[in-house]
Design a protein around this motif. Structure first.
Motif, short mmCIF file in Angstrom:
data_model
loop_
_atom_site.label_atom_id
_atom_site.label_comp_id
_atom_site.label_asym_id
_atom_site.label_seq_id
_atom_site.Cartn_x
_atom_site.Cartn_y
_atom_site.Cartn_z
N ALA B 47 0.84 -1.20 0.00
CA ALA B 47 0.00 0.00 0.00
C ALA B 47 0.88 1.25 0.00
N VAL B 50 2.58 1.75 -3.46
CA VAL B 50 1.64 2.30 -4.44
C VAL B 50 1.43 3.80 -4.19
N SER B 51 1.36 4.19 -2.92
CA SER B 51 1.14 5.60 -2.65
C SER B 51 2.38 6.45 -2.97
N ASP B 60 -2.24 7.07 -10.65
CA ASP B 60 -2.44 5.84 -9.89
C ASP B 60 -3.20 4.84 -10.76
N PHE B 62 -4.27 2.12 -10.09
CA PHE B 62 -5.28 1.38 -9.32
C PHE B 62 -6.49 2.22 -8.98
N PHE B 66 -8.29 -2.41 -7.85
CA PHE B 66 -6.99 -3.05 -7.78
C PHE B 66 -6.76 -3.96 -8.99
#
Lengths: 430, 81
Positions: B47, B50-51, B60, B62, B66
């Motif tokens: 997490a 991804v951030s 992003d 996602f 997801f």
């Protein structure tokens, strides 16, 4: 005898300092006499004051009290269209904001109450009514020790908020001086504190952390330091104690709806667990589903709009503050609406902030949730360091401390070093 | 950003994450499985990754839900536009 502000005509005792100007009790009484006469002559039953000028707020309180009119006290931060909506909804016939703005309106019967508002940052502000008498009674009960007589109170809270009004009434009741800055900045508060030799400063923990960065403790002669408006955390209480070892430090829990609920003087965060059985000043405290619930003798006297702290059927007031029983102490974890949900696990920002604030070189921290596609949210933290502190060292220290003390989902995953953290007009972190 | 730059960014963030956790940083190749045993990456770390990538790359993949992936190479491709 009915309690009022008790301002005497011709009294030259100073009541309000604004920047370097002084207003005496007599000055304010004379202005209130004129205003009261005008309100009565026009037959206005409801008045709204929207100003950060404490002299004007005192004038409005005294005038409305003697004219038997209701007074609505509005923050200067409430948008004009919302003010218009409030005026229309509640039948307000006069708006005070430095001038007299008379409105024609349907008259609503008045009962001489004072209505205060929540910040209304996300929608219409909520309005709660109090009697001047109950507000004064609370202010009176809050001050028991002799040095408080004739004290000089620095007003750091929003002058129009519940805490601000409470500090103002306390100063007025005890023949004291209410010190307000020309500019509501940390530098402005420090300047007037020194200039008028302030003895009492009450502010949010966020205010205090900033104030400690600017103020030289040897330049101040404080008898009383109070923290309110947000839960006080241990690192901040410790820092204040270190800077002002001879000053009494108190942290309070209060709200617009319930008034002052409790005051703690032992320098420890939270409150003694024994208070769940029996709390001081006729207050009752209990924990229900993790939330603090309260019952006070000076509870709000009714809402004009939807309640933010709903009154339960059994007469208890539900707060949005999550608390935790830890040994002989009840600790405040923070407000429910600030809770971060990380993949189904709840994270309360306050304990994480407190842990970060404990690390060397850290002067301010804000912990919040950041949306994330994997876990729904992640814990993020904005951190302000002392000048000259090394970011790499601080990062390591913060993450190590958080990993040791917190479950993995509570550890900040995004750590941003920033120059400052935005605070609201009420000196709370947003 | 080119695919190489994105790949380098992913490797850098994974290395930083492992280092923050006090773990050894093994050699990472495009075939390395992100959540495999080789790396000590858990879903919270993922997490975070991804951030961080969103911050660095500016979007992003996602955002709409997801997308499954296994290797560092597959993750890299998701960010190539």
């Amino acid at each position: 005898m009915r309690m009022g502000l008790d301002l005497t005509p011709g009294d030259d005792t100073p009541l309000v300092a604004r920047g370097e100007a002084l207003f005496t009790r007599g000055d304010i009484r004379a202005r209130a006499d004129d205003l009261s006469a005008a309100i009565t002559e026009r037959g206005v039953s409801r008045v709204l004051v929207r100003s950060d000028d404490s002299a004007l707020i005192f004038e409005a309180i005294d005038a409305c009290d003697r004219a038997g009119a209701d007074l609505f006290i509005a923050h200067t931060t409430i948008a004009q269209d919302r003010i218009e909506a409030i005026c229309a909804e509640h039948g307000i016939g006069l708006v005070l904001n430095g001038e007299l703005d008379w409105r024609s309106t349907t008259q609503t019967p008045a009962d001489g109450r004072i209505y205060m508002m929540t910040s209304g940052t996300t929608g219409m502000p909520k309005v709660a009514g109090h009697s001047l008498e109950s507000l004064l009674a609370k202010a009176k009960a809050g001050v028991k020790r002799r040095p408080d007589q004739g004290g000089r109170w620095v007003l750091t809270y929003q002058p129009t908020g519940f805490a601000g009004i409470q500090v103002s009434l306390t100063a007025a009741l005890w023949g004291g001086l209410l010190i307000t800055p020309a500019e509501r900045t940390i530098g402005g508060f420090y300047h007037v504190s020194r200039h008028w030799n302030g003895t009492h400063i009450s502010g949010t923990p966020t205010f205090w952390r900033s104030f400690l960065m600017v103020a030289d403790p040897t330049q101040l002669s404080l008898a009383q330091i109070t923290l309110g408006g947000e839960a006080a955390d241990q690192p901040t209480l410790d820092r204040i104690r270190k800077a002002f070892p001879d000053t009494r430090v108190t942290h309070t829990y209060a709200s617009t709806e319930a008034g002052v609920v409790y005051a703690v003087h032992d320098g420890l965060e939270g409150f003694p667990a024994a208070w769940l059985e029996s709390a001081p000043s006729g207050v009752a405290l209990r924990i229900k589903d993790g939330f603090l619930q309260i019952k006070t003798p000076n509870m709000m006297s009714g809402y004009l709009s939807a309640a933010s702290q709903p009154l339960q059927d059994d007469g208890w007031l539900a707060t949005a503050d999550l608390v935790e029983l830890a040994g002989d102490r009840v600790k405040v974890l923070g407000r429910d609406d600030n809770t971060i949900n990380v993949g189904g696990s709840k994270v309360y920002p306050l304990p994480v902030e407190a842990l970060i604030l404990k690390q060397d070189g850290v002067i301010e921290a804000r912990v919040y949730g950041q949306p994330n596609p994997v876990t729904g949210a992640l814990v993020a933290a904005d951190v302000v360091l002392e000048a000259g502190a090394d970011e790499k060292t601080a990062r390591k220290a913060i993450l190590t401390a958080c990993r040791e003390a917190l479950p993995a989902y509570s550890v900040p995953r995004s750590l941003n070093f920033v120059d400052k953290i935005a605070v609201s007009a009420a000196n709370k972190k947003g | 950003m080119t695919e190489d730059q994105i790949y380098a960014a992913i490797v850098e963030i994974i290395s930083q994450t492992l280092d923050d956790k006090g773990l050894d940083v093994p050699e990472i190749t495009p075939a390395t499985e992100v959540l495999g045993d080789e790396l000590g990456i858990d879903s919270l770390d993922l997490a975070t990754l991804v951030s961080e990538l969103e911050k660095k790359i500016g979007f992003d993949p996602f955002a709409k839900g997801f997308i499954e992936f296994k290797t560092v190479g597959e993750l890299t491709k998701l960010y190539v536009r």
